[in-house]
Design a protein around this motif. Structure first.
Motif, PDB file in Angstrom:
ATOM      1  N   PHE A   1      -3.529   2.961  -5.319  1.00 17.95           N
ATOM      2  CA  PHE A   1      -2.635   3.905  -5.987  1.00 17.95           C
ATOM      3  C   PHE A   1      -3.210   4.329  -7.334  1.00 17.95           C
ATOM      4  CE2 PHE A   1       1.558   4.873  -8.115  1.00 17.95           C
ATOM      5  CZ  PHE A   1       1.820   5.983  -7.347  1.00 17.95           C
ATOM      6  N   SER A   2      -3.782   3.366  -8.037  1.00 18.28           N
ATOM      7  CA  SER A   2      -4.371   3.645  -9.339  1.00 18.28           C
ATOM      8  C   SER A   2      -5.478   4.693  -9.212  1.00 18.28           C
ATOM      9  CB  SER A   2      -4.931   2.336  -9.896  1.00 18.28           C
ATOM     10  OG  SER A   2      -5.196   2.435 -11.250  1.00 18.28           O
TER      11      SER A   2
ATOM     12  N   THR B   1      -4.188   8.211  -8.235  1.00 20.57           N
ATOM     13  CA  THR B   1      -3.511   8.983  -9.269  1.00 20.57           C
ATOM     14  C   THR B   1      -4.449   9.335 -10.418  1.00 20.57           C
ATOM     15  OG1 THR B   1      -2.771   6.919 -10.291  1.00 20.57           O
ATOM     16  CG2 THR B   1      -1.222   8.031  -8.815  1.00 20.57           C
ATOM     17  N   PHE B   2      -5.650   8.746 -10.406  1.00 24.23           N
ATOM     18  CA  PHE B   2      -6.574   8.981 -11.520  1.00 24.23           C
ATOM     19  C   PHE B   2      -7.289  10.318 -11.398  1.00 24.23           C
ATOM     20  CE2 PHE B   2     -10.576   8.572 -13.838  1.00 24.23           C
ATOM     21  CZ  PHE B   2     -10.124   8.092 -15.055  1.00 24.23           C
ATOM     22  N   TYR B   3      -7.729  10.638 -10.194  1.00 24.65           N
ATOM     23  CA  TYR B   3      -8.539  11.844 -10.025  1.00 24.65           C
ATOM     24  C   TYR B   3      -7.700  13.075  -9.689  1.00 24.65           C
ATOM     25  CZ  TYR B   3     -12.413   8.612 -10.099  1.00 24.65           C
ATOM     26  OH  TYR B   3     -13.301   7.659 -10.486  1.00 24.65           O
ATOM     27  N   ASN B   4      -8.023  14.160 -10.355  1.00 21.40           N
ATOM     28  CA  ASN B   4      -7.283  15.399 -10.119  1.00 21.40           C
ATOM     29  C   ASN B   4      -7.488  15.951  -8.717  1.00 21.40           C
ATOM     30  OD1 ASN B   4      -5.915  15.735 -12.463  1.00 21.40           O
ATOM     31  ND2 ASN B   4      -7.605  16.762 -13.513  1.00 21.40           N
TER      32      ASN B   4
END
Ligand code: SF4
Ligand code: SF4
Ligand code: FES
Ligand code: FES
Lengths: 151, 258
Positions: A56-57, A60-63
């Motif tokens: 999940f991390s 959600t980090f990369y656009n």
């Protein structure tokens, strides 16, 4: 939304089942479904043996990853410095009005998703609007409607 | 063993141990927000900054995060150089702008003379300073239930998919170690709720006080070889029992002597 997740195994089979494959797998899933469905993330966590929290991390980090379903065509308005100076905001207002959605949203018919992004690397053509895979440069407010004619 | 100089005093250190460890051992107080003995340092808060130099540096100094800087022989460290204090105040100034309501941040900032931020205060912000102690502790414990989510302005600590995390056992290590007490949990009627997940607590068989969650006790008994029934008694009752045992031993002693 209901998906057929059979294709997931085809994706998993392409890569070694280790945490190093995480981004490659997520990229393929994003390509296949145009976003990262929850079930797909859960399966990825299990197959690659990476904790769901870490999956999940990264997701959600990369656009370039999205956790919500997107429309058939994604319209990206560049609001990087060059495009900002050359009127990206006007284009955004115009597109938001025309599609009756705000940036980050998807039209009800699931045809278009509107996004703002920072510099797409084509500053010389500012302001830039990317429709699907196609880059449109020096976009004028009057031309905006044409970009989404498919509507 | 190597030698380094801290604030003018020569002290011994192990080669490669982090400067912060040596500084703390010397009982020198420097502020930290993201450091925790139990987990790997991450250099997130920048407050542990110190000034370092060496005779061979020709008067040059460097400013480094001591939690991540390994001690090397001959290093000269100043934990409260004017420039260091200045750096810490400006970092705290930014913390204060981002978390104007946090009592912990306000107190620390005040200690460095920052009573009010010179930046625009974030309204409706929260008190999570993104130090990552909670996620690192949960990782170290082996649960890996929560993580940093998103990035930039939107970065936050959250359970995966923003749903009650399956991997969480309700050990409370995250909440109890959060420097700003940001992580909420609720304990009532023999239950615990944290990260929107509900747990049942074990009740002490002697006095009825709650001990730890069933899930955590199960984990500890399986993975740490602590018998499950150990957790069926609370700390206070364990101590009572211990005192009783000690009392009996003392009595035997007395009887044996008389
Ligand atoms: S309470 Fe849950 S999230 Fe917090 S440290 Fe324990 S297992 Fe991790
Ligand atoms: S919740 Fe607390 S421990 Fe976790 S990152 Fe935020 S401030 Fe640090
Ligand atoms: S700022 Fe828009 S392409 Fe660079
Ligand atoms: S303690 Fe936070 S950066 Fe060193």
């Amino acid at each position: 939304m209901k998906h057929n997740f059979d294709n997931l195994n085809l994706i998993f089979d392409k890569y070694p089942k280790t945490q190093e494959s995480l981004i490659a797998v997520l990229q393929d899933i994003q390509k296949e479904y145009q976003y990262l469905p929850c079930e797909a993330l859960e399966q990825t966590s299990e197959v690659l043996d990476v904790p769901l929290s870490k999956v999940f991390s990264v997701s959600t980090f990369y656009n370039s990853f999205s956790l919500t379903a997107k429309g058939d065509k994604v319209i990206k308005i560049c609001t990087g410095t060059a495009c900002h100076i050359r009127g990206a905001k006007l284009l955004q207002d115009q597109l938001e009005n025309h599609l009756s959605i705000k940036a980050g949203e998807t039209t009800e018919d699931m045809k278009f998703t509107l996004e703002v992004v920072a510099c797409v690397g084509a500053c010389a053509m500012a302001p830039v609007v990317v429709v699907g895979e196609k880059y449109h440069g020096s976009v004028k407010v009057s031309k905006v409607k044409k970009l989404v004619k498919a509507k | 063993m190597i030698h380094i100089t801290i604030n003018g005093k020569v002290v011994q250190a192990k080669d490669g141990e982090m400067l912060l460890t040596v500084i703390r051992r010397e009982q020198i107080d420097i502020p930290t927000l993201c450091h925790h003995e139990a987990v790997e340092p991450s250099g997130a808060c920048r407050l542990c900054m110190v000034e370092i130099t060496k005779p061979s540096w020709d008067g040059w100094c460097d400013y480094v995060t001591s939690c991540l800087y390994p001690a090397e022989d001959g290093l000269i460290v100043n934990t409260h150089a004017p420039k260091v204090n200045e750096l810490r105040s400006s970092i705290l100034d930014m913390f204060l702008a981002r978390h104007p309501k946090s009592p912990e941040i306000r107190q620390l900032a005040a200690e460095y003379g920052v009573m009010k931020t010179q930046f625009e205060e974030v309204v409706d912000g929260d008190n999570c300073i993104l130090c990552g102690i909670c996620t690192r502790i949960c990782d170290t414990m082996g649960f890996k239930a929560i993580s940093m989510v998103g990035r930039g302005h939107g970065k936050e600590v959250a359970p995966p998919l923003n749903m009650a995390p399956a991997a969480c056992v309700g050990c409370l290590s995250c909440a109890k170690n959060c420097p700003t007490n940001y992580i909420e949990y609720n304990m009532k009627n023999g239950g615990l709720t944290i990260w929107k997940k509900d747990f049942e607590m074990i009740a002490c068989t002697e006095c009825g006080a709650t001990t730890i969650t069933k899930e955590f006790a199960e984990y500890l008994s399986v993975n740490r070889d602590i018998p499950f029934d150990y957790f069926e008694k609370c700390d206070a009752c364990h101590r009572k029992e211990l005192a009783g045992t000690m009392g009996r031993i003392a009595n035997w002693d007395r009887e044996a002597r008389s």
